[in-house]
Motif scaffolding. Structure first.
Motif, PDB file in Angstrom:
ATOM      1  N   PHE A 152      68.763 -42.814  63.018  1.00 49.37           N
ATOM      2  CA  PHE A 152      67.779 -42.655  64.083  1.00 49.37           C
ATOM      3  C   PHE A 152      66.792 -41.587  63.641  1.00 49.37           C
ATOM      4  CE2 PHE A 152      71.581 -43.919  66.526  1.00 49.37           C
ATOM      5  CZ  PHE A 152      71.061 -44.934  67.313  1.00 49.37           C
ATOM      6  N   SER A 153      65.552 -41.751  64.001  1.00 42.41           N
ATOM      7  CA  SER A 153      64.597 -40.659  63.799  1.00 42.41           C
ATOM      8  C   SER A 153      64.983 -39.536  64.754  1.00 42.41           C
ATOM      9  CB  SER A 153      63.171 -41.134  64.099  1.00 42.41           C
ATOM     10  OG  SER A 153      63.010 -41.347  65.497  1.00 42.41           O
ATOM     11  N   PRO A 154      64.547 -38.308  64.493  1.00 44.43           N
ATOM     12  CA  PRO A 154      64.850 -37.236  65.455  1.00 44.43           C
ATOM     13  C   PRO A 154      64.386 -37.564  66.876  1.00 44.43           C
ATOM     14  CG  PRO A 154      64.128 -36.284  63.395  1.00 44.43           C
ATOM     15  CD  PRO A 154      63.917 -37.783  63.275  1.00 44.43           C
ATOM     16  N   SER A 155      63.227 -38.190  67.025  1.00 42.01           N
ATOM     17  CA  SER A 155      62.753 -38.525  68.379  1.00 42.01           C
ATOM     18  C   SER A 155      63.601 -39.624  69.008  1.00 42.01           C
ATOM     19  CB  SER A 155      61.270 -38.906  68.364  1.00 42.01           C
ATOM     20  OG  SER A 155      61.056 -40.057  67.590  1.00 42.01           O
ATOM     21  N   GLU A 156      64.070 -40.580  68.222  1.00 42.74           N
ATOM     22  CA  GLU A 156      64.971 -41.608  68.757  1.00 42.74           C
ATOM     23  C   GLU A 156      66.307 -40.983  69.170  1.00 42.74           C
ATOM     24  OE1 GLU A 156      63.641 -45.591  66.235  1.00 42.74           O
ATOM     25  OE2 GLU A 156      64.922 -44.076  65.267  1.00 42.74           O
ATOM     26  N   ALA A 157      66.790 -40.016  68.395  1.00 45.96           N
ATOM     27  CA  ALA A 157      68.037 -39.338  68.748  1.00 45.96           C
ATOM     28  C   ALA A 157      67.881 -38.565  70.050  1.00 45.96           C
ATOM     29  CB  ALA A 157      68.466 -38.406  67.615  1.00 45.96           C
ATOM     30  N   THR A 158      66.768 -37.856  70.200  1.00 53.17           N
ATOM     31  CA  THR A 158      66.507 -37.121  71.444  1.00 53.17           C
ATOM     32  C   THR A 158      66.452 -38.080  72.627  1.00 53.17           C
ATOM     33  OG1 THR A 158      65.341 -35.371  70.271  1.00 53.17           O
ATOM     34  CG2 THR A 158      64.871 -35.601  72.630  1.00 53.17           C
ATOM     35  N   ALA A 159      65.764 -39.198  72.456  1.00 52.52           N
ATOM     36  CA  ALA A 159      65.680 -40.191  73.533  1.00 52.52           C
ATOM     37  C   ALA A 159      67.068 -40.720  73.891  1.00 52.52           C
ATOM     38  CB  ALA A 159      64.759 -41.339  73.121  1.00 52.52           C
ATOM     39  N   SER A 169      79.381 -34.031  73.006  1.00 48.94           N
ATOM     40  CA  SER A 169      78.879 -32.650  73.092  1.00 48.94           C
ATOM     41  C   SER A 169      78.556 -32.040  71.735  1.00 48.94           C
ATOM     42  CB  SER A 169      79.869 -31.758  73.846  1.00 48.94           C
ATOM     43  OG  SER A 169      81.084 -31.630  73.140  1.00 48.94           O
ATOM     44  N   LYS A 170      79.347 -32.319  70.709  1.00 47.08           N
ATOM     45  CA  LYS A 170      79.060 -31.735  69.397  1.00 47.08           C
ATOM     46  C   LYS A 170      77.754 -32.294  68.841  1.00 47.08           C
ATOM     47  CE  LYS A 170      81.835 -34.889  66.596  1.00 47.08           C
ATOM     48  NZ  LYS A 170      82.034 -35.826  67.705  1.00 47.08           N
ATOM     49  N   THR A 171      77.485 -33.559  69.110  1.00 52.69           N
ATOM     50  CA  THR A 171      76.258 -34.188  68.642  1.00 52.69           C
ATOM     51  C   THR A 171      75.051 -33.623  69.375  1.00 52.69           C
ATOM     52  OG1 THR A 171      77.422 -36.191  67.959  1.00 52.69           O
ATOM     53  CG2 THR A 171      75.060 -36.407  68.429  1.00 52.69           C
ATOM     54  N   VAL A 172      75.145 -33.499  70.683  1.00 50.88           N
ATOM     55  CA  VAL A 172      74.038 -32.944  71.475  1.00 50.88           C
ATOM     56  C   VAL A 172      73.737 -31.514  71.027  1.00 50.88           C
ATOM     57  CG1 VAL A 172      73.269 -32.305  73.793  1.00 50.88           C
ATOM     58  CG2 VAL A 172      74.489 -34.466  73.436  1.00 50.88           C
ATOM     59  N   THR A 173      74.776 -30.700  70.881  1.00 53.02           N
ATOM     60  CA  THR A 173      74.590 -29.307  70.464  1.00 53.02           C
ATOM     61  C   THR A 173      74.005 -29.223  69.059  1.00 53.02           C
ATOM     62  OG1 THR A 173      76.431 -28.605  71.855  1.00 53.02           O
ATOM     63  CG2 THR A 173      75.760 -27.094  70.086  1.00 53.02           C
ATOM     64  N   ALA A 174      74.533 -30.012  68.131  1.00 51.98           N
ATOM     65  CA  ALA A 174      74.040 -29.985  66.756  1.00 51.98           C
ATOM     66  C   ALA A 174      72.575 -30.404  66.687  1.00 51.98           C
ATOM     67  CB  ALA A 174      74.899 -30.875  65.863  1.00 51.98           C
ATOM     68  N   LEU A 175      72.192 -31.411  67.453  1.00 56.55           N
ATOM     69  CA  LEU A 175      70.783 -31.835  67.477  1.00 56.55           C
ATOM     70  C   LEU A 175      69.895 -30.713  68.012  1.00 56.55           C
ATOM     71  CD1 LEU A 175      71.173 -35.511  68.738  1.00 56.55           C
ATOM     72  CD2 LEU A 175      70.447 -34.774  66.440  1.00 56.55           C
ATOM     73  N   PHE A 176      70.367 -30.018  69.031  1.00 58.04           N
ATOM     74  CA  PHE A 176      69.616 -28.895  69.586  1.00 58.04           C
ATOM     75  C   PHE A 176      69.437 -27.795  68.544  1.00 58.04           C
ATOM     76  CE2 PHE A 176      69.506 -24.774  71.725  1.00 58.04           C
ATOM     77  CZ  PHE A 176      68.419 -24.938  72.579  1.00 58.04           C
ATOM     78  N   LEU A 177      70.533 -27.436  67.849  1.00 59.11           N
ATOM     79  CA  LEU A 177      70.451 -26.374  66.837  1.00 59.11           C
ATOM     80  C   LEU A 177      69.601 -26.788  65.643  1.00 59.11           C
ATOM     81  CD1 LEU A 177      74.153 -25.104  66.859  1.00 59.11           C
ATOM     82  CD2 LEU A 177      72.130 -23.917  67.739  1.00 59.11           C
ATOM     83  N   ALA A 178      69.579 -28.081  65.323  1.00 56.91           N
ATOM     84  CA  ALA A 178      68.809 -28.562  64.174  1.00 56.91           C
ATOM     85  C   ALA A 178      67.337 -28.793  64.501  1.00 56.91           C
ATOM     86  CB  ALA A 178      69.417 -29.856  63.649  1.00 56.91           C
ATOM     87  N   ALA A 179      66.997 -28.923  65.762  1.00 59.55           N
ATOM     88  CA  ALA A 179      65.629 -29.297  66.155  1.00 59.55           C
ATOM     89  C   ALA A 179      64.536 -28.482  65.476  1.00 59.55           C
ATOM     90  CB  ALA A 179      65.478 -29.270  67.670  1.00 59.55           C
ATOM     91  N   PRO A 180      64.643 -27.156  65.394  1.00 66.94           N
ATOM     92  CA  PRO A 180      63.567 -26.384  64.750  1.00 66.94           C
ATOM     93  C   PRO A 180      63.403 -26.728  63.262  1.00 66.94           C
ATOM     94  CG  PRO A 180      64.997 -24.912  66.005  1.00 66.94           C
ATOM     95  CD  PRO A 180      65.654 -26.269  65.986  1.00 66.94           C
ATOM     96  N   HIS A 181      64.452 -27.248  62.635  1.00 67.04           N
ATOM     97  CA  HIS A 181      64.413 -27.573  61.214  1.00 67.04           C
ATOM     98  C   HIS A 181      63.934 -29.005  60.960  1.00 67.04           C
ATOM     99  CE1 HIS A 181      66.733 -23.910  60.501  1.00 67.04           C
ATOM    100  NE2 HIS A 181      67.419 -24.257  61.574  1.00 67.04           N
ATOM    101  N   LEU A 182      63.785 -29.783  62.027  1.00 69.86           N
ATOM    102  CA  LEU A 182      63.438 -31.185  61.894  1.00 69.86           C
ATOM    103  C   LEU A 182      61.972 -31.447  62.218  1.00 69.86           C
ATOM    104  CD1 LEU A 182      66.602 -32.746  63.583  1.00 69.86           C
ATOM    105  CD2 LEU A 182      66.180 -32.363  61.152  1.00 69.86           C
ATOM    106  N   ARG A 183      61.230 -30.415  62.550  1.00 71.40           N
ATOM    107  CA  ARG A 183      59.821 -30.587  62.950  1.00 71.40           C
ATOM    108  C   ARG A 183      58.917 -30.579  61.750  1.00 71.40           C
ATOM    109  NH1 ARG A 183      61.305 -26.956  67.716  1.00 71.40           N
ATOM    110  NH2 ARG A 183      61.827 -28.547  69.235  1.00 71.40           N
TER     111      ARG A 183
END
Length: 183
Positions: A152-159, A169-183
């Motif tokens: 999934f693209s980062p935006s598809e994962a967020t959606a 929960s581990k996936t949601v948290t990891a995506l949140f922590l990774a978000a600044p590195h995926l922009r």
């Protein structure tokens, strides 16, 4: 609060009983002294810990797994993850799990933090990693492990988090922590 200061909310164990000693989980029941001097009982699970990996493909897509989870009797979308073996370094565990489950190895690894998924009844911690510079070398699934690998693209994962397709929960948290590195 200074690390040497006693937490005024701390509970002091008075006795411990092992209620269940399983392959993965150990369940204990403790009698504790409460901050006001009273006593209570705490039941909790001891867990060896785990890792979760936000693995970024060269095109920016993220690797996901679809896996059946028996306790909830359904499949979930999750980032690659796995249990830390006794004495295993967390980075070594992340590298092993990414390779075994997805067939990828990564050139660059970054530790993003730690999350505690079930603080009310477990001591489990999950170490979060970002992996980039991926090369596919072939998976090495454990016996009895069945997965579908997706991207999934980062935006598809967020959606997918926002519309309820990803609730782990581990996936949601990891995506949140990774978000600044995926922009």
């Amino acid at each position: 609060m200074n690390k040497d200061d006693q937490d005024p909310l701390a509970e002091t164990p008075l006795s411990t009983e092992r209620v269940f000693d399983g392959v993965l989980l150990k369940v204990s029941r403790d009698r504790v002294r409460l901050p006001d001097g009273g006593e209570s009982v705490r039941e909790y699970i001891r867990h060896p810990g785990a890792v979760v990996i936000v693995a970024v493909m060269p095109d920016g897509a993220l690797i996901f797994e679809r896996q059946f989870r028996y306790p909830l009797n359904r499949s979930f979308l999750e980032l690659p993850a796995g249990k830390i073996d006794a004495g295993e370094d967390i980075l070594d565990c992340a590298k092993r799990e990414l390779r075994e489950e997805t067939g990828y190895v990564a050139d660059v690894w970054q530790h993003l933090g730690v999350m505690h998924p079930c603080i009310g009844y477990s001591d489990e911690r999950i170490e979060v990693f970002l992996a980039t510079g991926l090369t596919h070398v072939g998976h090495q699934w454990d016996e009895g492990e069945f997965l579908e690998i997706l991207t999934f693209s980062p935006s598809e994962a967020t959606a997918a988090v926002l519309d309820g397709r990803i609730t782990d929960s581990k996936t949601v948290t990891a995506l949140f922590l990774a978000a600044p590195h995926l922009r």
